[in-house]
Enzyme design. Structure first.
Site, PDB file in Angstrom:
ATOM      1  N   SER A 142       0.844  -1.190   0.000  1.00  0.00           N
ATOM      2  CA  SER A 142       0.000   0.000   0.000  1.00  0.00           C
ATOM      3  C   SER A 142       0.881   1.242   0.000  1.00  0.00           C
ATOM      4  CB  SER A 142      -0.874   0.013   1.250  1.00  0.00           C
ATOM      5  OG  SER A 142      -1.427   1.295   1.446  1.00  0.00           O
ATOM      6  N   TYR A 155      -1.546  -0.283  10.242  1.00  0.00           N
ATOM      7  CA  TYR A 155      -1.677  -0.847   8.894  1.00  0.00           C
ATOM      8  C   TYR A 155      -0.412  -0.528   8.093  1.00  0.00           C
ATOM      9  CZ  TYR A 155      -3.784  -1.397   4.209  1.00  0.00           C
ATOM     10  OH  TYR A 155      -4.081  -1.766   2.918  1.00  0.00           O
TER      11      TYR A 155
END
Lengths: 249, 437
Positions: A142, A155
């Site tokens: 990501s 995350y």
């Protein structure tokens, strides 16, 4: 002309990005093995992909955060598919950052899903690919990996760990002719992000999947999805901490 | 996101308190089982013009990701798919196998669930009826966790209520529908100019049986009394069946525009093009350019900015149609309100199971108006009485303002429909109508 990818194994196949990507593979007549948690969802997706032209679709139901089952799972899929041209790791969860901040168990579960389960699979897959001496190993990281942010650093930390791991693995497997691709999508409109407000930089699963297909057929290294996240994240990485805090990014 | 908070025309808004986006049917059942979401409503691609697909302060269930094809029989043309599959996906994939949707609205950016819930119609209503005419079976999730299969033979009351049921009978999970065979993506198109309404209606009665698709482009500059009658048939000769990838014009960056000027200019240009640029007579066209002319600009509504626009679509029963249309246009003429686009369509007698379906045998006109606030609303109120007096009705999918009394008077099956409502499903449209139902 032979399609560049002829058989592929997709972990977390029912996630929106992976599903959109599988549909492109199906259109090219690829043989697929899908791994996911929910049997009915996998079955429906398999029917969809067969209808769209996939040569064959096999499914395996597994909770990927349980790393103990990985060895057997990968071996099974590997055998059913024959030499896979592509393995994609697409499972993950966004988790609730604020809940994780005060709850270690939740935080650990998130690291388990987004990082440790990937590393466990990559360990097994890397050895198989090194032995096979061809193919492409890809994982969805990501843009959150590029810089820790107050709103999603847990995350982000998992994805940063994954990206570092892929970077090293790429160097290790390069002599064997195996590509290791680090896919870094920006925010995408999927069920995972249903609760978040959307902005102009958001993308959709179909667009991301098309860019992924182009990248995975021949590229190696880190791929930003869509492309415009590369310059944006370069800028974000260059920013001093003070500025990040001031802008509240 | 605008899709979840605004109707397509930009007039109605209502922010949901909560958005659920199930990735699968199992996911959805888990979400519903918690029972903590209050009122519910399914939504898709956001093409309902008014408040049919809004649930202000309630929960919206975004169904776009329930989008698997489940089965297709290339011999019979029977397709089963999940409700979030778009008409675009179906056409793209299945024309190659020689099959196409028998009924489509003017855009392909609509989900199967939305097409059923609004029982949409196309330009070929006289021949093919509405979308619901071709639905064989449905699978519906109710808020109590039940999943019901229904068809004309099985749970038929729920089936009839769900077709055109505005999403109020539960959530459509999947549908089985009959496609039509297709030989080619090209179409024979014929344009015949007309100079007054009598001429238009005479042309239609002459051509209604020999052509499948019928529309009238009515020129706002001529009080919508002149224009082109456009007829089309699918080409008979076998030809190309693969869609070519066409680039669309992205307008997403225009979200939140303060003025509706770009939209008014676009419509002016479109009308000018029809008036001067398009020759009458026969020509070859493609399915895309003939049936979905605006799909090249997927976000065209953003050109109307914050003010948005009104679309008023009504149907007049056949016997009264010409006189009622004449009266309607007179009232609009006298009001000084600007029509930006006017399109006429014909509805035939083919029936649909739907209890709240909009089409009646007769003539339907869709009129776009610039939003001048209360002045425009007053005009539309006066049009309502013409529609009500001749036993016509308004189309809920396009509506964001119809008085509930008009709705109750013109949809006779309302009571029967009420028995099939899911207690937790509701829309902003239904909240407006409820006082009379």
């Amino acid at each position: 002309m032979k399609p560049p990818i002829q058989n592929a194994m997709v972990f977390g196949a029912t996630s929106a990005i992976a599903t959109a990507f599988c549909r492109i593979l199906a259109r090219h007549g690829v043989r697929l093995h899908l791994i996911g948690r929910e049997e009915d969802a996998l079955r429906n997706l398999a029917r969809d992909l067969e209808l769209r032209g996939a040569k064959s679709v096999a499914i395996s139901v597994a909770d990927l955060s349980e790393t103990g089952s990985h060895e057997q799972l990968v071996t099974e899929c590997w055998e059913s598919l024959g030499k896979p041209g592509l393995v994609l790791l697409a499972h993950g969860s966004l988790g609730a950052q604020t809940a994780c901040e005060t709850d270690w168990e939740q935080q650990r579960a998130q690291i388990q899903t987004n990082l440790l389960s990937h590393l466990s699979l990559l360990t097994i897959l890397a050895n198989k690919f090194e032995h096979q001496r061809s193919g492409c190993l890809a994982a969805i990281s990501s843009v959150a990996a590029d810089r820790g942010r107050a709103s999603n650093y847990i995350y982000g930390a998992a994805k940063a760990g994954l990206s570092s791991y892929l970077e090293g693995l790429r160097s290790r497997l390069a002599p064997a002719g195996v590509r290791v691709v680090d896919l870094r999508p920006g925010p995408v409109d999927t069920p995972m992000t249903a609760g978040l407000p959307k902005g102009p930089l958001w993308s959709n699963p179909e667009r991301v999947a098309r860019a992924m297909y182009r990248a995975l057929t021949h590229r190696n290294g880190t791929v930003y999805l869509p492309f415009y996240w590369r310059p944006i994240m370069w800028l974000v990485r260059m920013m001093p901490d003070v500025l990040i805090r001031k802008l509240g990014i | 996101m605008r899709r979840l908070t605004h109707g397509w025309a930009g007039i109605n808004h209502g922010s949901p308190h909560h958005v659920l986006a199930p990735a699968s049917v199992g996911d959805l059942q888990q979400m519903l089982a918690t029972g903590q979401h209050g009122s519910l409503l399914a939504c898709g691609l956001g093409r309902s013009y008014g408040d049919c697909a809004l649930n202000g302060n309630g929960t919206l269930i975004d169904c776009r990701f329930l989008n698997n094809f489940l089965s297709f029989d290339p011999d019979s043309g029977v397709l089963e798919c999940e409700a979030g599959v778009s008409l675009l996906e179906i056409n793209r994939l299945l024309t190659a196998a020689g099959w196409m949707l028998p009924v489509t609205p003017g855009t392909q950016f609509v989900t199967i669930g939305g097409a059923i819930a609004n029982d949409v119609h196309g330009k070929n209503h006289p021949q093919e009826g509405s979308f619901g005419t071709h639905i064989i079976a449905l699978k519906i999730a109710r808020s109590n966790g039940e999943v019901l299969e229904c068809s004309l033979e099985n749970n038929e009351a729920l089936f009839a209520a769900t077709i055109g049921g505005l999403g109020l009978t539960g959530l459509i999970l999947s549908a089985t529908l009959q496609l039509r065979p297709l030989k080619s993506l090209s179409m024979d198109v014929n344009r015949i100019p007309f100079d007054n309404l009598a001429e238009l209606f005479a042309l239609v009665s002459r051509h209604i049986d020999s052509w499948e698709y019928h529309t009238a482009w009515m020129d706002p500059a001529a009080g919508c009394r002149k224009g082109h009658y456009i007829l089309a048939n699918h080409a008979d000769e076998p030809g190309n069946l693969n869609w070519s990838e066409r680039r669309s014009i992205p307008l997403g960056f225009l979200a939140g525009l303060a003025s509706d000027l770009p939209g008014r200019l676009l419509m002016k240009a479109a009308n000018l093009w029809y008036r001067k640029g398009v020759r009458s007579g026969h020509r070859q066209g493609s399915i895309e350019s003939t049936l979905y002319p605006l799909d090249r600009i997927p976000d065209w509504n953003l050109l109307f900015g914050k003010p948005g626009f009104f679309q008023y679509q009504c149907v007049f029963p056949e016997a009264a149609a010409q006189a009622a249309l004449d009266e309607l246009l007179k009232v609009i003429d006298g009001s000084g309100q600007a029509v930006t686009l006017a399109v006429g369509k014909w509805f035939g007698t083919r029936s649909t199971p739907g209890l709240l379906s909009f089409p009646l045998p007769g003539f339907s006109i869709a009129l776009d108006f610039v939003n001048n606030g209360s002045e425009t609303r007053r005009l539309l109120d006066s049009l309502d009485s013409i529609v009500g007096d001749c036993n016509g009705r308004l189309y809920p999918a396009k509506d964001g303002r119809m008085p509930s009394a008009l709705f109750a008077d013109t949809y006779p099956e309302l009571e029967k429909f009420g028995q099939q409502l899911d207690p937790l499903f509701i829309s902003d449209f239904w909240k407006r109508m409820e006082q009379h139902t």
